[in-house]
Scaffold this active site. Structure first.
Site, PDB file in Angstrom:
ATOM      1  N   ASP A 127       0.799  -1.228   0.000  1.00 54.87           N
ATOM      2  CA  ASP A 127       0.000   0.000   0.000  1.00 54.87           C
ATOM      3  C   ASP A 127       0.829   1.275   0.000  1.00 54.87           C
ATOM      4  O   ASP A 127       0.400   2.304  -0.519  1.00 54.87           O
ATOM      5  CB  ASP A 127      -0.945   0.020   1.209  1.00 54.87           C
ATOM      6  CG  ASP A 127      -0.198   0.255   2.516  1.00 54.87           C
ATOM      7  OD1 ASP A 127       0.718  -0.536   2.820  1.00 54.87           O
ATOM      8  OD2 ASP A 127      -0.525   1.227   3.221  1.00 54.87           O
ATOM      9  N   ASP A 130       5.752   0.252   3.160  1.00 56.32           N
ATOM     10  CA  ASP A 130       6.017  -0.968   3.916  1.00 56.32           C
ATOM     11  C   ASP A 130       5.774  -2.182   3.026  1.00 56.32           C
ATOM     12  O   ASP A 130       5.615  -2.067   1.813  1.00 56.32           O
ATOM     13  CB  ASP A 130       5.162  -1.011   5.188  1.00 56.32           C
ATOM     14  CG  ASP A 130       3.685  -0.742   4.892  1.00 56.32           C
ATOM     15  OD1 ASP A 130       3.247  -1.001   3.755  1.00 56.32           O
ATOM     16  OD2 ASP A 130       2.975  -0.270   5.804  1.00 56.32           O
ATOM     17  N   GLU A 513       5.968   9.717   2.886  1.00 55.83           N
ATOM     18  CA  GLU A 513       5.615   8.373   2.425  1.00 55.83           C
ATOM     19  C   GLU A 513       4.605   8.436   1.279  1.00 55.83           C
ATOM     20  O   GLU A 513       3.604   9.147   1.364  1.00 55.83           O
ATOM     21  CB  GLU A 513       5.025   7.551   3.566  1.00 55.83           C
ATOM     22  CG  GLU A 513       4.794   6.088   3.196  1.00 55.83           C
ATOM     23  CD  GLU A 513       4.440   5.237   4.403  1.00 55.83           C
ATOM     24  OE1 GLU A 513       4.524   3.990   4.296  1.00 55.83           O
ATOM     25  OE2 GLU A 513       4.083   5.799   5.463  1.00 55.83           O
TER      26      GLU A 513
END
Length: 542
Positions: A127, A130, A513
């Site tokens: 997603d 990670d 991120e």
């Protein structure tokens, strides 16, 4: 009788010559054919559309070699940005990578996912930064990618990206199909999020538990099942006209089944907490899924659901809250198909517009001094991109329906004003901001170099072909101020703070991120900006 315009036809001929060279040098194999087919079809139908397609082809041919903008104008290069936003998804792939994989620093990963319970859960997308596969936001990403393909079916091929966008949709949709193992079983997550976040390792070395999570009749999660139903119905619409109907048939059948599962076994989805908890409840996903299934099937069952389950509102559109998206789909049926029983959805959608448009008199989402919609200091660009997508589609729908404007308490916004504001958000992301910085990696001359992303920040398995351990990543690569060794082209990060500042710090996950759902929304918003920029190149009356 059509009036012949030799100036436009000469310009089109020149554009096609330019585009042949573009195809030869850039290998966008589907683009030239798409432009020619669209122009030929439109010549036989509506002259105005033919001119639009000609200008789109001209924009591709002229803009592809000009980093300053489309057609030589001082503007973002939407074609380049659109291509890179789709390319990003190849860097997020899980499973065995195909021979035509373009992100070459990635390798195979998580190739045994699902074996613990005898199911095949390989593939799909990580997603964000990670190595966990969360089905709930993944499905939302597939929904948005599919919506973009449907709404901007001219612009995406004109930019040479149709095959790549279809591939991105397929990669996620196939995982969702595999995850739906029985009518009342849907696997919603692969990987232990807590254990994964204790490690900083590339997905090819991943050795954290690949724990499986699922919803069932006895442990339901209507949000996850409803979103998966929406995603597969939207994907069905993308693939339904393919000569081979196998995939489309599977998508629609699974979508119908998942909607029934979500609706008949109601319960809130909590298994992805603390990472993707549902705070809005499941009514929004059921509306969203019903709206997509009605668009896909015209089955009265789904129209009735929408009619008798109205209500709900939100000033943001996200993986958790789908009310504005459902309102957009229902409003489309009201405005373009005359479904008067859905009129109240337009009222809800207009409230969303008034909440995000500056100086509306009802504004609830502020803009930064630089003009960015700012809903949250945590991964804010997810809300900016979804708002830009929704506003772009609504602008297009208002124009198609002949609706003059949206009335807020303090201002009246035309379709063009709504679309223009959406484009301003795309432009901000691409560098028209106080820092002069693109928030898309690999776009422009200044962009984030230290994104919070395991695979990007640790040397590729091909550059350093040995096992890298969980702790080694945290000690050797996470804390360094060096740029990431693997440039994750197309990744859009969480974005700046409320004062338009950005630190480019790998440890700052809330701003640095990237996520699939940021990019998925940006694809359609960027395609809409391309459409607007082409229209601005010349005003043609025939």
């Amino acid at each position: 009788m059509a009036i012949r315009n030799t100036t436009i036809e000469a310009r089109t001929h020149t554009a096609l010559i330019n585009y042949r060279e573009h195809v030869r040098t850039h290998k966008y194999d589907d683009t030239y054919q798409a432009c020619v087919v669209h122009m030929a079809t439109s010549m036989a139908a509506v002259r105005k559309v033919w001119v639009l397609m000609a200008l789109m082809c001209a924009a591709v041919g002229l803009g592809a070699h000009d980093s300053g903008g489309i057609g030589g104008l001082s503007a973002p290069n939407y074609i380049d940005a659109l291509a890179k936003s789709i390319l990003f998804f190849e860097g997020q792939r899980s499973g065995r990578l195909p021979a035509n994989q373009r992100v070459t620093w990635r390798g195979n990963s998580a190739v045994y996912d699902g074996q613990a319970e005898g199911v095949n859960l390989t593939g799909g997308y990580y997603d964000a930064g990670d190595n966990v596969k969360f089905g709930f936001p993944m499905a939302f990403s597939v929904s948005l990618l599919s919506w973009s393909a449907l709404e901007f079916r001219d612009e995406v091929p004109a930019a040479g990206q149709l095959l790549y966008l279809r591939s991105a949709i397929q990669w996620g949709a196939y995982f969702l199909l595999r995850a739906h193992t029985t009518p009342t079983t849907l696997y919603t997550q692969v990987g232990d999020g807590n254990a994964d976040h204790q490690c900083w390792e590339r997905p090819e070395d991943m050795d954290t538990p690949r724990t499986l999570y699922k919803i069932t009749a006895s442990s339901p999660g209507s949000e996850a099942a409803g979103e998966a139903a929406a995603a597969l119905a939207a994907a069905y619409l993308v693939f339904k006209d393919d000569p081979d109907k196998t995939l489309a048939t599977q998508l629609l059948a699974s979508s119908r089944s998942l909607f029934d599962f979500a609706n008949n076994y109601r319960g809130s989805f909590q298994s992805s907490c603390p990472f993707y908890c549902s705070y809005s409840g499941y009514q929004d996903e059921l509306q969203w899924a019903a709206a997509w299934l009605y668009r896909a099937t015209k089955d009265r069952k789904y129209l009735d659901y929408l009619q008798y389950n109205q209500g709900g509102s939100s000033n943001t559109f996200s993986w958790d809250n789908k009310y504005p998206g459902a309102q957009m789909l229902a409003t489309r049926e009201y405005l373009l198909a005359g479904r008067s029983e859905l009129k109240s959805y337009k009222t809800g959608l207009d409230s969303f517009v008034c909440a995000v448009m500056p100086n509306s008199g009802n504004t609830q989402i502020r803009t930064t001094p630089g003009g960015l919609l700012f809903a949250s200091d945590t991964v804010n660009l997810q809300y900016t991109t979804t708002a830009a997508l929704l506003l772009s589609i609504y602008s297009k729908t208002l124009r198609s329906s002949g609706t003059s404007a949206v009335q807020c308490s303090g201002a009246r916004f035309t379709a063009d004003q709504i679309g223009s504001f959406a484009t301003s958000q795309v432009d901000y992301i691409l560098g028209k901001n106080p820092l002069g910085m693109s928030y898309m990696v690999g776009y422009g001359s200044k962009y984030p170099l230290r994104i919070h992303h395991r695979g990007s920040s640790v040397p590729s398995i091909y550059a350093l072909p040995r096992k890298l351990t969980c702790n080694e990543g945290y000690s050797s690569w996470f804390p360094t101020s060096n740029p990431n060794p693997n440039v994750h082209v197309g990744a859009i990060v969480g974005g700046p703070d409320g004062n338009d500042q950005f630190q480019d710090n790998r440890g700052d996950s809330t701003h640095s991120e990237p996520t699939t759902y940021i990019n998925a929304a940006f694809v359609g918003a960027c395609a809409a900006a391309l459409r607007r920029s082409v229209g601005d190149i010349a005003s043609v009356t025939i």
